[in-house]
Each structure stands twice: as structure tokens, then as C-alpha cells.
Design a protein around this motif. Structure first.
Motif, PDB file in Angstrom:
ATOM      1  N   TYR A   1      16.331   9.940   5.752  1.00  0.00           N
ATOM      2  CA  TYR A   1      15.190   9.248   5.156  1.00  0.00           C
ATOM      3  C   TYR A   1      15.225   9.092   3.629  1.00  0.00           C
ATOM      4  CZ  TYR A   1      13.093  13.856   4.099  1.00  0.00           C
ATOM      5  OH  TYR A   1      12.854  15.113   3.622  1.00  0.00           O
ATOM      6  N   PRO A   2      15.800  10.041   2.839  1.00  0.00           N
ATOM      7  CA  PRO A   2      15.764   9.819   1.378  1.00  0.00           C
ATOM      8  C   PRO A   2      16.493   8.544   0.956  1.00  0.00           C
ATOM      9  CG  PRO A   2      16.274  12.110   1.854  1.00  0.00           C
ATOM     10  CD  PRO A   2      16.377  11.368   3.150  1.00  0.00           C
ATOM     11  N   LYS A   3      17.677   8.320   1.513  1.00  0.00           N
ATOM     12  CA  LYS A   3      18.457   7.124   1.175  1.00  0.00           C
ATOM     13  C   LYS A   3      17.738   5.858   1.634  1.00  0.00           C
ATOM     14  CE  LYS A   3      22.363   4.847   0.177  1.00  0.00           C
ATOM     15  NZ  LYS A   3      22.849   4.662  -1.205  1.00  0.00           N
TER      16      LYS A   3
ATOM     17  N   GLY B   1      24.974  14.101   5.634  1.00  0.00           N
ATOM     18  CA  GLY B   1      24.456  14.445   4.317  1.00  0.00           C
ATOM     19  C   GLY B   1      25.454  15.198   3.446  1.00  0.00           C
ATOM     20  N   PHE B   2      26.603  15.575   4.027  1.00  0.00           N
ATOM     21  CA  PHE B   2      27.664  16.205   3.229  1.00  0.00           C
ATOM     22  C   PHE B   2      28.512  15.095   2.629  1.00  0.00           C
ATOM     23  CE2 PHE B   2      26.673  19.516   6.289  1.00  0.00           C
ATOM     24  CZ  PHE B   2      26.704  20.661   5.522  1.00  0.00           C
ATOM     25  N   ASP B   3      28.605  15.051   1.320  1.00  0.00           N
ATOM     26  CA  ASP B   3      29.454  14.035   0.701  1.00  0.00           C
ATOM     27  C   ASP B   3      30.811  14.665   0.356  1.00  0.00           C
ATOM     28  OD1 ASP B   3      29.164  15.501  -1.678  1.00  0.00           O
ATOM     29  OD2 ASP B   3      27.517  14.246  -2.379  1.00  0.00           O
TER      30      ASP B   3
ATOM     31  N   GLY C   1       0.823  -1.204   0.000  1.00  0.00           N
ATOM     32  CA  GLY C   1       0.000   0.000   0.000  1.00  0.00           C
ATOM     33  C   GLY C   1       0.852   1.247   0.000  1.00  0.00           C
ATOM     34  N   THR C   2       0.195   2.406   0.022  1.00  0.00           N
ATOM     35  CA  THR C   2       0.871   3.700   0.031  1.00  0.00           C
ATOM     36  C   THR C   2       0.719   4.329   1.411  1.00  0.00           C
ATOM     37  OG1 THR C   2       0.473   4.043  -2.332  1.00  0.00           O
ATOM     38  CG2 THR C   2       0.944   5.996  -1.009  1.00  0.00           C
ATOM     39  N   PHE C   3       1.841   4.769   1.964  1.00  0.00           N
ATOM     40  CA  PHE C   3       1.834   5.295   3.328  1.00  0.00           C
ATOM     41  C   PHE C   3       2.633   6.594   3.389  1.00  0.00           C
ATOM     42  CE2 PHE C   3       1.617   0.672   3.410  1.00  0.00           C
ATOM     43  CZ  PHE C   3       0.439   0.471   4.121  1.00  0.00           C
ATOM     44  N   LYS C   4       2.112   7.556   4.148  1.00  0.00           N
ATOM     45  CA  LYS C   4       2.716   8.881   4.259  1.00  0.00           C
ATOM     46  C   LYS C   4       3.383   9.034   5.630  1.00  0.00           C
ATOM     47  CE  LYS C   4      -1.252  10.848   3.691  1.00  0.00           C
ATOM     48  NZ  LYS C   4      -2.044   9.623   3.554  1.00  0.00           N
ATOM     49  N   TYR C   5       4.551   9.685   5.623  1.00  0.00           N
ATOM     50  CA  TYR C   5       5.230   9.942   6.889  1.00  0.00           C
ATOM     51  C   TYR C   5       5.968  11.277   6.813  1.00  0.00           C
ATOM     52  CZ  TYR C   5       9.608   8.283   4.677  1.00  0.00           C
ATOM     53  OH  TYR C   5      10.696   8.120   3.858  1.00  0.00           O
ATOM     54  N   GLY C   6       6.333  11.820   7.964  1.00  0.00           N
ATOM     55  CA  GLY C   6       7.036  13.101   8.040  1.00  0.00           C
ATOM     56  C   GLY C   6       7.394  13.374   9.485  1.00  0.00           C
ATOM     57  N   GLY C   7       7.854  14.609   9.770  1.00  0.00           N
ATOM     58  CA  GLY C   7       8.178  14.954  11.148  1.00  0.00           C
ATOM     59  C   GLY C   7       9.509  15.640  11.309  1.00  0.00           C
TER      60      GLY C   7
ATOM     61  N   ILE D   1       6.205   3.834   0.626  1.00  0.00           N
ATOM     62  CA  ILE D   1       6.293   4.887   1.633  1.00  0.00           C
ATOM     63  C   ILE D   1       6.714   6.189   0.961  1.00  0.00           C
ATOM     64  CG2 ILE D   1       6.682   3.419   3.638  1.00  0.00           C
ATOM     65  CD1 ILE D   1       9.693   3.829   3.264  1.00  0.00           C
ATOM     66  N   ASN D   2       6.017   7.269   1.316  1.00  0.00           N
ATOM     67  CA  ASN D   2       6.282   8.561   0.698  1.00  0.00           C
ATOM     68  C   ASN D   2       6.401   9.639   1.767  1.00  0.00           C
ATOM     69  OD1 ASN D   2       6.062   7.954  -2.251  1.00  0.00           O
ATOM     70  ND2 ASN D   2       4.035   7.255  -1.623  1.00  0.00           N
ATOM     71  N   ILE D   3       7.539  10.316   1.789  1.00  0.00           N
ATOM     72  CA  ILE D   3       7.742  11.386   2.751  1.00  0.00           C
ATOM     73  C   ILE D   3       6.898  12.596   2.373  1.00  0.00           C
ATOM     74  CG2 ILE D   3       9.715  12.432   1.542  1.00  0.00           C
ATOM     75  CD1 ILE D   3       9.520  11.968   5.347  1.00  0.00           C
ATOM     76  N   ARG D   4       6.251  13.189   3.354  1.00  0.00           N
ATOM     77  CA  ARG D   4       5.552  14.460   3.151  1.00  0.00           C
ATOM     78  C   ARG D   4       6.545  15.572   3.470  1.00  0.00           C
ATOM     79  NH1 ARG D   4      -0.074  15.166   3.812  1.00  0.00           N
ATOM     80  NH2 ARG D   4       0.473  17.381   3.905  1.00  0.00           N
TER      81      ARG D   4
END
Length: 293
Positions: free
Chosen positions: A28-30, A288-290, A14-20, A44-47
Motif C-alpha cells: 500500500y505505501p507505493k 518489500g525487500f529491495d 476528499g480525505t479517506f481512511k483505510y487499513g486492515g 487516501i490515508n492509511i491508518r
């Protein structure tokens, strides 16, 4: 201990939304990408519009706009009451806080007790902390209420901040402020602060032992810092439990027996696999700095 994503059971379709929490922004993106590679039907999709803080995420979870929330603090008593005592906060990631000051300040470390006294208002001038010059302390905190700073105050073992508190909305805003203020100090998420170039990150002394928020053997001074050459977080101190300003990250779910609870618990279980822990630790080291930025 589960090793791989594919070994986790009860991952719903299913499709699920998360954030915070904004403290999760480099994580979270990786993870979302890696999880979808193994479970393409666990959509899963970040808001991104709701990645505005732990409190916002928990509020929107209670309201039903999110299926689960990411938080850098535990659930408050009031939030649990608002949700009719149905919230569960699952600890999934160890992290910590780092202390940053103006890079020109002649202070190279602080004791945990000094940090507590600074933010509780008992020390208000840097001369009281060992600086040779008479410089008033101006301290900054991310957030705008007692709930948003619960974990911070808990780590520092203080009940209330001093009267001259300055609230900022984001870590970057706090760091900008202390570069302008000769006596500026800011405490925030360790992975957001350690790789930054414009501030000085301080070791913390606790019970006679010095703890470095950065990897001491690879230390980069603010003058040398730049793209491809930044400090990395001292992950060993965080995960050994020795670091004196610890913080946990949580996945928050509503215990309602519905599919969204299953989704949040599955996400938490995936984050606790060895596969995911290794990814998270690598991300925490660099914030997050590469190598190219």
C-alpha cells in the motif's frame, strides 16, 4: 481492461481512511504514493495503527472508523451480519501461501495433502513425512480464531486444525519460532516468507506436479541468502492459477451509496489497472525487500 490510472472514472475528491490486513504492508505505501500523483484530490490515508489484520480492518469499517478496508480473506458470514449485509469484498490481487520449515530439517518438499494432514494433526512427526530422524512437528499459524484463518484452511482444504496448534501474532513471530524449533513449520503469506533468509521455503507437490514458491532458476539457499541476494516469489505460478495454495486480496466496502463506498470502489478499480498490476507484481516478487536489504 483499463491500462492507466488516469483512465479510471468516478474517483472522488476528499480525505479517506483505510487499513486492515498486514499482508498488504509492502504494497500500500507505493500504491498510495502513485495514486496521489495522478489524483492529488483523492486523499487516501492509511491508518497505520489499524494495519493489524483483516478482521480489525473489517470491524473498523463496520464501526465507521475506516472508509474502506484491505483484507487477505473474504468477508465472514458474521461480519456481513454485523454490517447488516452491506459488505462487498472486491478481489483485486492474486497471492498465495508459502510453507516454511526449520532450515536444518531434512525435508525438501511436501505434497499438499501432507501439509493438510500436518495442520489437521493427522501427521505429527516428521518421520511420517520422510525425514530420517524422529522429530515431533510443531506447527504455527498466524491469527487467533477461526475467522482469521478461514482462507488458510480453505487453501489447505481442512475443516479444523489439530489440537496442538500454536498461534502467533505476526509472520515474523512465526518465522522466529520455527528457527528455534527443530520440527517447526509455519504457513503464511508468500511474499512475506520467500525472501526471508533464516528459514527453508518448501516446494509443494500437487497432483504429481511440483510447484515452487520461489523462482527456481534464481534459487538462493539459506546459507547464501543476504542483503542484495534473496529469493523472489514465483509470480508466474501465482497468476497462472496453478499454485496449489492460492489466496486473494480484497478491498472491502460498505454498500451504503455514500462517498466512502465510491472511494473504496475507486481504489479497487485503480488496483486493477495494468499500470497498478505491474507495480504490484514487482512488489510481490520481493515482498518489500529491495536490493540493499
Amino acid at each position: 481492461m483499463t491500462n492507466q490510472f488516469a483512465e479510471v472514472h468516478n474517483v472522488p475528491e476528499g480525505t479517506f481512511k483505510y487499513g486492515g490486513s498486514t499482508s498488504w504492508s509492502f504494497i500500500y505505501p507505493k500504491l498510495e504514493s502513485e495514486i496521489k500523483n495522478t489524483y492529488p484530490l483523492f486523499n487516501i490515508n492509511i491508518r497505520k495503527d489499524l494495519v493489524k489484520g483483516s478482521g480489525i480492518g473489517i470491524e473498523k469499517l463496520i464501526d465507521g472508523e475506516l472508509d474502506f478496508a484491505l483484507s487477505s480473506r473474504n468477508v465472514s458470514t458474521q461480519e456481513d451480519h454485523n454490517a447488516k449485509k452491506s459488505l462487498k469484498a472486491i478481489p483485486v490481487v492474486k497471492s498465495g501461501l508459502a510453507v516454511a520449515v526449520n532450515p536444518k530439517l531434512a525435508i525438501n518438499s511436501l505434497t499438499k495433502d501432507q501439509v493438510s494432514k500436518i495442520f489437521s494433526g493427522k501427521i505429527d512427526n516428521w518421520r511420517q513425512a520422510g525425514n530420517p530422524a524422529d522429530i515431533p512437528i510443531k506447527f504455527y499459524v498466524r491469527g487467533n480464531n477461526s475467522t482469521s484463518t478461514d482462507e488458510f484452511r480453505k487453501s489447505l482444504e481442512i475443516i479444523e486444525f489439530g489440537e496442538k496448534i500454536n498461534y502467533v501474532n505476526t509472520t515474523n513471530e512465526g518465522l522466529r519460532e520455527i528457527t528455534r524449533e527443530a520440527g517447526g513449520i509455519f504457513v503464511g503469506p508468500i511474499s512475506d516468507i520467500v525472501p526471508q533468509c533464516g528459514v527453508k521455503t518448501l516446494p509443494i507437490i500437487n497432483k504429481g506436479k511440483t510447484f515452487y514458491p520461489y523462482q527456481q532458476q534464481n534459487f538462493v539457499s539459506p546459507a547464501e541468502c543476504g542483503p542484495g541476494k534473496r529469493n523472489r516469489v514465483n509470480i508466474e505460478a501465482i497468476y497462472s492459477g496453478e499454485y496449489p495454495l492460492p489466496v486473494d486480496f480484497y478491498v472491502v466496502v460498505k454498500e451504503n451509496g455514500q462517498k466512502e463506498q465510491q472511494a473504496g470502489e475507486a481504489y479497487a478499480n485503480l488496483l486493477q489497472t495494468e499500470q497498478c498490476k505491474n507495480t504490484i507484481r514487482q512488489l510481490q516478487e520481493t515482498g518489500g525487500f529491495d536490493k540493499s536489504n
